[in-house]
Enzyme design. Structure first.
Site, short mmCIF file in Angstrom:
data_model
loop_
_atom_site.label_atom_id
_atom_site.label_comp_id
_atom_site.label_asym_id
_atom_site.label_seq_id
_atom_site.Cartn_x
_atom_site.Cartn_y
_atom_site.Cartn_z
N ASP A 80 0.80 -1.40 0.03
CA ASP A 80 -0.09 0.07 -0.06
C ASP A 80 0.96 1.22 0.07
O ASP A 80 0.40 2.44 0.09
CB ASP A 80 -0.85 0.11 1.25
CG ASP A 80 -0.23 0.00 2.56
OD1 ASP A 80 0.94 -0.48 2.65
OD2 ASP A 80 -0.74 0.44 3.43
N TYR A 136 0.31 2.75 15.18
CA TYR A 136 1.40 3.50 15.12
C TYR A 136 1.21 4.54 15.86
O TYR A 136 0.52 5.73 15.59
CB TYR A 136 1.65 3.91 13.58
CG TYR A 136 2.07 2.88 12.71
CD1 TYR A 136 2.38 1.65 13.03
CD2 TYR A 136 1.98 2.91 11.23
CE1 TYR A 136 2.78 0.35 12.06
CE2 TYR A 136 2.37 2.02 10.26
CZ TYR A 136 2.50 0.74 10.72
OH TYR A 136 3.00 -0.43 9.86
N LYS A 149 -0.31 -4.65 14.07
CA LYS A 149 0.84 -4.61 13.40
C LYS A 149 1.63 -3.80 13.97
O LYS A 149 1.23 -2.35 14.17
CB LYS A 149 0.53 -4.36 12.00
CG LYS A 149 1.84 -3.90 11.13
CD LYS A 149 1.44 -3.79 9.42
CE LYS A 149 2.71 -3.37 8.70
NZ LYS A 149 2.17 -3.17 7.51
N ILE A 150 2.79 -3.98 14.65
CA ILE A 150 3.44 -2.89 15.29
C ILE A 150 4.88 -2.83 14.86
O ILE A 150 5.57 -3.76 14.13
CB ILE A 150 3.49 -3.10 16.76
CG1 ILE A 150 4.04 -4.65 17.35
CG2 ILE A 150 2.06 -2.66 17.45
CD1 ILE A 150 3.96 -4.80 18.83
P1 FBP Z 1 7.10 -1.59 4.95
O1 FBP Z 1 7.41 -3.21 5.31
O2 FBP Z 1 7.48 -1.35 3.49
O3 FBP Z 1 7.69 -0.72 6.04
O4 FBP Z 1 5.60 -1.55 4.89
C1 FBP Z 1 4.66 -1.76 6.19
C2 FBP Z 1 3.99 -0.33 6.23
O5 FBP Z 1 3.05 -0.49 7.24
C3 FBP Z 1 2.90 -0.19 4.98
O6 FBP Z 1 1.84 -1.09 5.12
C4 FBP Z 1 2.50 1.13 5.08
O7 FBP Z 1 2.46 1.68 3.59
C5 FBP Z 1 3.84 1.75 5.44
O8 FBP Z 1 4.67 0.66 6.32
C6 FBP Z 1 3.71 3.07 6.20
O9 FBP Z 1 4.89 3.54 6.29
P2 FBP Z 1 5.10 4.89 7.35
O10 FBP Z 1 6.12 4.59 8.57
O11 FBP Z 1 5.84 5.78 6.47
O12 FBP Z 1 3.67 5.47 7.80
#
Ligand code: FBP
Length: 250
Positions: free
Chosen positions: A20, A144, A175-176
């Site tokens: 994404d 996040y 997911k962390i």
């Molecule tokens: P990656 O493994 O490429 O980091 O992807 C994990 C992810 O959570 C993606 O699903 C999402 O697009 C991206 O990281 C978000 O990253 P950011 O920390 O820039 O918001």
């Protein structure tokens, strides 16, 4: 008894390919090969992955049309990184019903814990939880910590708090971010309780460091990984995937 996570796990463990980033970061993450969703879906459909994460557009235009074997996880919210807000909000853009119509076996949603807009996201998430439960599919929460109230997104205390909020909200999987050491990550996993934990990948890193993170995450109690760039930006995506799968399933 069947478990709600059966479709997106194998022997209780998970390996999700995230794709994404075209929305979250823009095509700057891509090269001439991985800019094409079909190329990344080929990697996702290699037999190693227990899910591929797409926004609704690629889900409809690429996944659904070809009926891949890898289970689909539709990301219901998203935002670009062009709006330079200090406190992020990621609006819901796709409903659970729409995701199911593209063949989703699960849905995902990002909550920026600690953002001034946190309550909007937790409310949306609450509705999604209810709809997903009715549809019989699991919900994965990207938890996040982010915004002006969060001086350090990687602070293990913040990561554990975010994991716990996922449990409190009823997420099936959170997911962390990996906290950097096994002891503090075990605490984050403990905070998530019966909510399972997968680890995000982050920007591309040296293969050895990445695989160590995978091993340490599993040792600390995560059920697997949800990664994007460390796979499809690799010179040999299937080789790093096979190594990850070996660490996860043995
Ligand atoms: P990656 O493994 O490429 O980091 O992807 C994990 C992810 O959570 C993606 O699903 C999402 O697009 C991206 O990281 C978000 O990253 P950011 O920390 O820039 O918001």
């Amino acid at each position: 008894m069947p478990d709600i996570l059966d479709k997106i796990t194998r022997n209780g463990r998970a390996l999700f390919l995230a794709y994404d980033q075209g929305f979250e970061h823009g095509p700057t993450d891509f090269n001439e090969a991985n800019v094409d969703p079909e190329k990344v879906l080929e990697i996702a459909d290699s037999g190693y992955f227990t899910g591929v994460i797409l926004q609704k557009g690629p889900a409809e235009k690429y996944y659904w049309k070809k009926k891949y074997r890898v289970p689909l996880i539709v990301k219901l919210n998203g935002k670009t990184n062009l709006v330079k807000e200090v406190d992020p909000y990621s609006p819901q853009l796709c409903s659970v019903a729409e995701a199911v119509s593209y063949g989703a076996s699960a849905v995902g949603y990002t909550i920026y814990v600690g953002s001034e807009f946190e309550s909007l996201m937790t409310q949306e998430f609450g509705r999604i939880e209810q709809e997903a439960e009715e549809a019989g599919i699991p919900v994965i929460a990207w938890m996040y910590p982010r915004g002006k109230n969060i001086p350090d997104e990687s602070d293990p205390k913040m990561v554990a708090y975010a994991a716990r909020v996922g449990l409190e909200l009823g997420a099936d999987i959170v997911k962390i971010r990996y906290t950097g050491d096994i002891v503090s990550f075990k605490w984050a996993v403990a905070a998530a309780g019966k909510t399972k934990v997968v680890v995000m990948g982050g920007s591309k890193m040296a293969e050895e460091s990445f695989l160590k993170m995978v091993g340490d995450s599993l040792e600390a109690g995560a059920i697997g990984m949800a990664v994007g760039r460390n796979v499809w930006q690799s010179a040999d995506p299937l080789s790093i995937t096979a190594k990850m799968a070996k660490t996860i399933w043995g």
